[in-house]
Design a protein around this motif. Structure first.
Motif, PDB file in Angstrom:
ATOM      1  N   ALA A  88       6.864   1.203  -3.714  1.00 34.51           N
ATOM      2  CA  ALA A  88       7.215   0.079  -2.841  1.00 34.51           C
ATOM      3  C   ALA A  88       6.043  -0.243  -1.919  1.00 34.51           C
ATOM      4  O   ALA A  88       6.212  -0.501  -0.742  1.00 34.51           O
ATOM      5  CB  ALA A  88       8.458   0.413  -2.033  1.00 34.51           C
ATOM      6  N   ALA A  89       4.822  -0.206  -2.490  1.00 35.95           N
ATOM      7  CA  ALA A  89       3.609  -0.540  -1.730  1.00 35.95           C
ATOM      8  C   ALA A  89       3.090  -1.879  -2.248  1.00 35.95           C
ATOM      9  O   ALA A  89       3.166  -2.153  -3.448  1.00 35.95           O
ATOM     10  CB  ALA A  89       2.560   0.549  -1.907  1.00 35.95           C
ATOM     11  N   PHE A  90       2.564  -2.689  -1.352  1.00 37.62           N
ATOM     12  CA  PHE A  90       2.169  -4.054  -1.721  1.00 37.62           C
ATOM     13  C   PHE A  90       0.722  -4.325  -1.306  1.00 37.62           C
ATOM     14  O   PHE A  90       0.429  -5.267  -0.581  1.00 37.62           O
ATOM     15  CB  PHE A  90       3.146  -5.057  -1.088  1.00 37.62           C
ATOM     16  CG  PHE A  90       4.572  -4.808  -1.506  1.00 37.62           C
ATOM     17  CD1 PHE A  90       5.066  -5.291  -2.701  1.00 37.62           C
ATOM     18  CD2 PHE A  90       5.409  -4.025  -0.717  1.00 37.62           C
ATOM     19  CE1 PHE A  90       6.366  -5.029  -3.101  1.00 37.62           C
ATOM     20  CE2 PHE A  90       6.714  -3.757  -1.106  1.00 37.62           C
ATOM     21  CZ  PHE A  90       7.191  -4.269  -2.301  1.00 37.62           C
ATOM     22  N   TRP A  91      -0.194  -3.475  -1.803  1.00 35.52           N
ATOM     23  CA  TRP A  91      -1.615  -3.595  -1.483  1.00 35.52           C
ATOM     24  C   TRP A  91      -2.230  -4.798  -2.199  1.00 35.52           C
ATOM     25  O   TRP A  91      -1.875  -5.111  -3.331  1.00 35.52           O
ATOM     26  CB  TRP A  91      -2.362  -2.337  -1.918  1.00 35.52           C
ATOM     27  CG  TRP A  91      -1.944  -1.073  -1.230  1.00 35.52           C
ATOM     28  CD1 TRP A  91      -1.214  -0.044  -1.754  1.00 35.52           C
ATOM     29  CD2 TRP A  91      -2.236  -0.692   0.117  1.00 35.52           C
ATOM     30  NE1 TRP A  91      -1.039   0.944  -0.822  1.00 35.52           N
ATOM     31  CE2 TRP A  91      -1.667   0.580   0.342  1.00 35.52           C
ATOM     32  CE3 TRP A  91      -2.932  -1.306   1.167  1.00 35.52           C
ATOM     33  CZ2 TRP A  91      -1.757   1.258   1.556  1.00 35.52           C
ATOM     34  CZ3 TRP A  91      -3.029  -0.621   2.377  1.00 35.52           C
ATOM     35  CH2 TRP A  91      -2.451   0.633   2.562  1.00 35.52           C
ATOM     36  N   ARG A  92      -3.177  -5.442  -1.521  1.00 29.49           N
ATOM     37  CA  ARG A  92      -3.970  -6.484  -2.177  1.00 29.49           C
ATOM     38  C   ARG A  92      -4.824  -5.829  -3.259  1.00 29.49           C
ATOM     39  O   ARG A  92      -5.026  -4.613  -3.260  1.00 29.49           O
ATOM     40  CB  ARG A  92      -4.883  -7.180  -1.162  1.00 29.49           C
ATOM     41  CG  ARG A  92      -4.109  -8.046  -0.189  1.00 29.49           C
ATOM     42  CD  ARG A  92      -5.025  -8.721   0.788  1.00 29.49           C
ATOM     43  NE  ARG A  92      -5.853  -9.708   0.098  1.00 29.49           N
ATOM     44  CZ  ARG A  92      -6.732 -10.478   0.707  1.00 29.49           C
ATOM     45  NH1 ARG A  92      -6.919 -10.385   2.009  1.00 29.49           N
ATOM     46  NH2 ARG A  92      -7.434 -11.349   0.029  1.00 29.49           N
ATOM     47  N   THR A  93      -5.357  -6.623  -4.135  1.00 31.67           N
ATOM     48  CA  THR A  93      -6.234  -6.100  -5.184  1.00 31.67           C
ATOM     49  C   THR A  93      -7.407  -5.365  -4.535  1.00 31.67           C
ATOM     50  O   THR A  93      -7.986  -5.841  -3.562  1.00 31.67           O
ATOM     51  CB  THR A  93      -6.754  -7.272  -6.056  1.00 31.67           C
ATOM     52  OG1 THR A  93      -5.629  -7.984  -6.564  1.00 31.67           O
ATOM     53  CG2 THR A  93      -7.583  -6.760  -7.222  1.00 31.67           C
ATOM     54  N   ASN A  94      -7.749  -4.206  -5.078  1.00 33.23           N
ATOM     55  CA  ASN A  94      -8.838  -3.341  -4.603  1.00 33.23           C
ATOM     56  C   ASN A  94      -8.591  -2.760  -3.210  1.00 33.23           C
ATOM     57  O   ASN A  94      -9.535  -2.364  -2.531  1.00 33.23           O
ATOM     58  CB  ASN A  94     -10.195  -4.074  -4.639  1.00 33.23           C
ATOM     59  CG  ASN A  94     -10.562  -4.525  -6.041  1.00 33.23           C
ATOM     60  OD1 ASN A  94     -10.325  -3.801  -7.006  1.00 33.23           O
ATOM     61  ND2 ASN A  94     -11.130  -5.714  -6.161  1.00 33.23           N
ATOM     62  N   GLU A  95      -7.370  -2.748  -2.771  1.00 32.60           N
ATOM     63  CA  GLU A  95      -7.011  -2.121  -1.490  1.00 32.60           C
ATOM     64  C   GLU A  95      -6.023  -0.995  -1.790  1.00 32.60           C
ATOM     65  O   GLU A  95      -5.331  -1.035  -2.807  1.00 32.60           O
ATOM     66  CB  GLU A  95      -6.373  -3.146  -0.539  1.00 32.60           C
ATOM     67  CG  GLU A  95      -7.295  -4.269  -0.108  1.00 32.60           C
ATOM     68  CD  GLU A  95      -8.465  -3.805   0.735  1.00 32.60           C
ATOM     69  OE1 GLU A  95      -8.437  -2.681   1.283  1.00 32.60           O
ATOM     70  OE2 GLU A  95      -9.431  -4.555   0.849  1.00 32.60           O
TER      71      GLU A  95
END
Length: 199
Positions: free
Chosen positions: A152-159
């Motif tokens: 349930a994590a919503f990191w941006r690309t490359n983050e």
């Protein structure tokens, strides 16, 4: 020769009327007398029945109405506040606590989607602190002490970048659901979360 039969009624003088037999009191059947109740008792019983019915309706239909303080937005059982001023992460955390809340803890995709849409409508800023930070690089933990659930994590690309200088997490006001970024714990806006009040 036929014989005739004659009937006669005979009354005796000095005859006493039919004798009345007295039954001893312990042998008498108890007579049923209806109980007299106070006139207000039926009203009291009716009132109690109405109150029981109301209680059952509340229990069966679930919770009552949920509401949030003015300036906060409700989603499911929580209220959310988007700040209009910037602070460091520690000050943001303290500010939310002083309002009886905490920096937002995002538990589901539905909650993330709600916040993403709400931020899209906001014209205040681009980055908002959420309640996620790390004491050690890569060990992300929510302000309620629960570890980050990577599902349930919503990191941006490359983050996340996972570098010493970026130990706090912001959510970007962009229209995609994957909008988290680890950032410096400097001055940003914040999102506070509190339980909705049930009335």
């Amino acid at each position: 020769m036929a014989s005739e039969i004659t009937y006669a009624e005979v009354k005796f003088k000095n005859a006493s009327p039919a004798a009345v037999v007295e039954v001893p009191p312990e042998m008498k059947k108890h007579e049923h007398h209806p109980q007299k109740y106070p006139p207000w008792l039926p009203w009291l019983i009716s009132l109690l029945l109405v109150l029981v019915c109301i209680a059952l309706v509340i229990v069966l239909l679930g919770r009552g109405w949920m509401c949030c303080p003015r300036g906060w937005k409700r989603f499911q059982g929580s209220c959310y506040y988007l700040s209009d001023d910037m602070m460091g992460w520690a000050e943001s955390k303290q500010n939310c606590t002083e309002m009886g809340s905490h920096l937002v803890v995002i538990n589901s995709e539905a909650e993330q989607d709600f916040l993403t849409k709400d931020l899209k409508q906001s014209s205040k800023g681009k980055n908002y602190y959420i309640g996620l930070s790390a004491q050690k690089v890569g060990q992300w933990q929510w302000v309620d002490q629960t570890p980050l659930n990577e599902a349930a994590a919503f990191w941006r690309t490359n983050e996340p970048s996972n570098v010493d200088a970026e130990m706090c997490v912001v959510i970007h006001a962009i229209p995609v659901i994957d909008n988290w970024n680890d950032a410096r714990c400097e001055r940003h806006y914040r999102i506070c979360e509190a339980a909705a009040v049930t009335v």
